[in-house]
Design a protein around this motif. Structure first.
Motif, PDB file in Angstrom:
ATOM      1  N   UNK A   1      17.689 -30.884  35.839  1.00 43.27           N
ATOM      2  CA  UNK A   1      18.898 -30.244  36.337  1.00 43.27           C
ATOM      3  C   UNK A   1      18.838 -30.084  37.855  1.00 43.27           C
ATOM      4  N   UNK A   2      17.669 -29.708  38.339  1.00 44.71           N
ATOM      5  CA  UNK A   2      17.515 -29.547  39.792  1.00 44.71           C
ATOM      6  C   UNK A   2      17.777 -30.870  40.508  1.00 44.71           C
ATOM      7  N   UNK A   3      17.330 -31.956  39.889  1.00 44.21           N
ATOM      8  CA  UNK A   3      17.495 -33.269  40.507  1.00 44.21           C
ATOM      9  C   UNK A   3      18.971 -33.675  40.557  1.00 44.21           C
TER      10      UNK A   3
ATOM     11  N   UNK B   1      29.771 -27.545  34.574  1.00 45.79           N
ATOM     12  CA  UNK B   1      30.058 -27.155  33.199  1.00 45.79           C
ATOM     13  C   UNK B   1      28.746 -27.482  32.501  1.00 45.79           C
ATOM     14  N   UNK B   2      27.958 -26.475  32.257  1.00 48.19           N
ATOM     15  CA  UNK B   2      26.563 -26.725  31.957  1.00 48.19           C
ATOM     16  C   UNK B   2      26.349 -27.582  30.714  1.00 48.19           C
ATOM     17  N   UNK B   3      27.162 -27.353  29.703  1.00 48.67           N
ATOM     18  CA  UNK B   3      26.973 -28.127  28.471  1.00 48.67           C
ATOM     19  C   UNK B   3      27.141 -29.619  28.712  1.00 48.67           C
ATOM     20  N   UNK B   4      28.109 -29.962  29.538  1.00 51.88           N
ATOM     21  CA  UNK B   4      28.361 -31.376  29.797  1.00 51.88           C
ATOM     22  C   UNK B   4      27.155 -32.001  30.495  1.00 51.88           C
ATOM     23  N   UNK B   5      26.623 -31.280  31.476  1.00 48.52           N
ATOM     24  CA  UNK B   5      25.503 -31.825  32.236  1.00 48.52           C
ATOM     25  C   UNK B   5      24.223 -31.831  31.406  1.00 48.52           C
ATOM     26  N   UNK B   6      24.056 -30.818  30.585  1.00 49.59           N
ATOM     27  CA  UNK B   6      22.864 -30.805  29.720  1.00 49.59           C
ATOM     28  C   UNK B   6      22.909 -31.976  28.742  1.00 49.59           C
ATOM     29  N   UNK B   7      24.083 -32.303  28.277  1.00 51.41           N
ATOM     30  CA  UNK B   7      24.194 -33.478  27.396  1.00 51.41           C
ATOM     31  C   UNK B   7      23.795 -34.741  28.126  1.00 51.41           C
TER      32      UNK B   7
ATOM     33  N   UNK C   1      12.984 -21.052  28.945  1.00 49.07           N
ATOM     34  CA  UNK C   1      13.376 -20.771  27.567  1.00 49.07           C
ATOM     35  C   UNK C   1      14.892 -20.823  27.418  1.00 49.07           C
ATOM     36  N   UNK C   2      15.546 -20.381  28.445  1.00 44.81           N
ATOM     37  CA  UNK C   2      17.002 -20.395  28.396  1.00 44.81           C
ATOM     38  C   UNK C   2      17.518 -21.831  28.332  1.00 44.81           C
ATOM     39  N   UNK C   3      16.930 -22.717  29.151  1.00 46.55           N
ATOM     40  CA  UNK C   3      17.364 -24.104  29.126  1.00 46.55           C
ATOM     41  C   UNK C   3      17.040 -24.759  27.792  1.00 46.55           C
TER      42      UNK C   3
END
Lengths: 122, 257
Positions: free
Chosen positions: B173-175, B128-134, A65-67
């Motif tokens: 993300x894990x990958x 930097x989580x936002x960058x990677x999530x993008x 949910x956080x992700x």
């Protein structure tokens, strides 16, 4: 922990001669170094070591949910390079709750862990 | 040397910080665990840095943890030290000799040789989580679509879709995390004498590197290169040079518990 700002590459590299946070100190001295059976190990009860040393366990449901929230929160109109500063401008504190939870994960290694966990669950 | 047999009665337990060469015992001015004076007990070519410990239950304080670290750092600043883990106590000074230094003499001397001229650098790499999530949203049409679908929905209405989205993101993300962690290890490995990789938790990589003095600059430059190449998606924290605790292991040195 300091958050790297946008800028040159060097801002994304932080150096410290010695561990500062208690968690970092522990990672150097607690389960590293020589040990032999003859040793008696000092009981570490009494300081908040037990929680400090513990892995941060977040149930996978919470993690998912956080992700999801973190992804939903992204502003994709800016293609790439969006930093924390951009997010600060949206004026919506609740949307950044997940971000706080992530940053908070490291801080949870402090004795305030219980309080932090509650917060990230709310 | 600062050895002073009158500091504590012979019956006191001995707290052990680490091992140094008997011919190069560093002066340790600071107080150790439980505010006790630190001194050395030599046996053959090795010497243990110890301090007396009062009988009875000891309540460990934060400053005791720091004392352990700082004693090791002081010794490390003067030469080579083989760190002990925090909390190693023998029943007496005599036991330090008879149960530790004597039976382990050659092994300890070998460790001193191996660690001589080396330092430990602890690396922690985070996104930097936002960058990677993008990157992840941009690279996976299913994730992008789910994201669009769940954006406007209330928490209740979109729950299962949101779960699915989060699951996919976590897997993606894990990958990338594994790939990036491996890449950094491979970049730095040639400059390091040894590496101990820890569980990174939610970070990309958490590892200790044993680096020889002659390679220190090259190691540092490579970290800088990686940091610059990977900015702004990665953040690298380097701590050290530290006493090489991660590389101080005896053959039967594994934790039992």
């Amino acid at each position: 922990m300091a958050v790297a700002q946008r800028g040159t590459g060097s801002n994304y590299l932080q150096r410290a001669p010695s561990p500062s946070g208690l968690a970092d100190v522990l990672s150097v001295i607690l389960d590293k170094g020589i040990v032999i059976d003859a040793f008696v190990r000092i009981s570490v009860i009494g300081i908040e070591l037990i929680t400090i040393d513990a892995r941060i366990v977040i149930a996978s449901v919470d993690t998912y949910l956080r992700f999801a929230e973190a992804v939903n929160r992204l502003d994709l109109t800016e293609s790439g390079g969006m930093g924390l500063e951009d997010l600060k401008g949206d004026g919506n504190g609740t949307k950044r709750k997940a971000q706080g939870a992530i940053e908070g994960a490291k801080e949870k290694l402090t004795p305030n862990r219980d309080k932090e966990s509650e917060k990230s669950r709310s | 040397m600062t050895a002073s047999p009158t500091e504590a009665p012979a019956t006191a337990a001995a707290y052990v910080y680490g091992v140094v060469a008997a011919e190069a015992i560093p002066p340790i001015e600071r107080q150790g665990v439980a505010d006790a004076r630190v001194r050395a007990i030599a046996e053959g070519s090795v010497a243990a840095l110890v301090s007396g410990l009062p009988p009875g239950e000891l309540r460990i304080r934060r400053r005791d943890l720091l004392s352990h670290l700082h004693v090791l750092e002081d010794a490390f600043a003067e030469g080579t030290v083989v760190p002990c883990a925090f909390g190693m106590v023998l029943s007496s000074e005599e036991a330090v000799r008879s149960e530790f230094l004597e039976p382990r003499h050659d092994e300890l001397a070998g460790l001193l040789r191996r660690l001589d001229g080396h330092a430990q650098l602890n690396l922690r790499v985070a996104y930097a989580e936002d960058v990677v999530l993008q990157e992840i949203v941009a690279g996976d049409p299913t994730i992008a679509q789910l994201r669009e679908q769940t954006r406007g929905l209330s928490e209740e209405a979109g729950y299962s879709m949101r779960m699915r989205l989060g699951e996919l993101v976590a897997a993606a993300l894990a990958a990338v995390r594994e790939g990036d962690g491996q890449m950094i290890l491979e970049r730095l490995a040639p400059k390091a004498a040894d590496i101990v990789v820890d569980d990174p938790g939610e970070d990309v990589l958490k590892a200790s590197f044993l680096v020889a003095g002659k390679d220190a600059e090259a190691f540092d430059r490579e970290i800088e290169r990686v940091a610059e190449e990977q900015a702004p998606r990665l953040r690298i924290d380097v701590v050290g040079p530290l006493p090489p605790s991660a590389f101080a292991t005896l053959e039967q040195g594994a934790w039992d518990s």
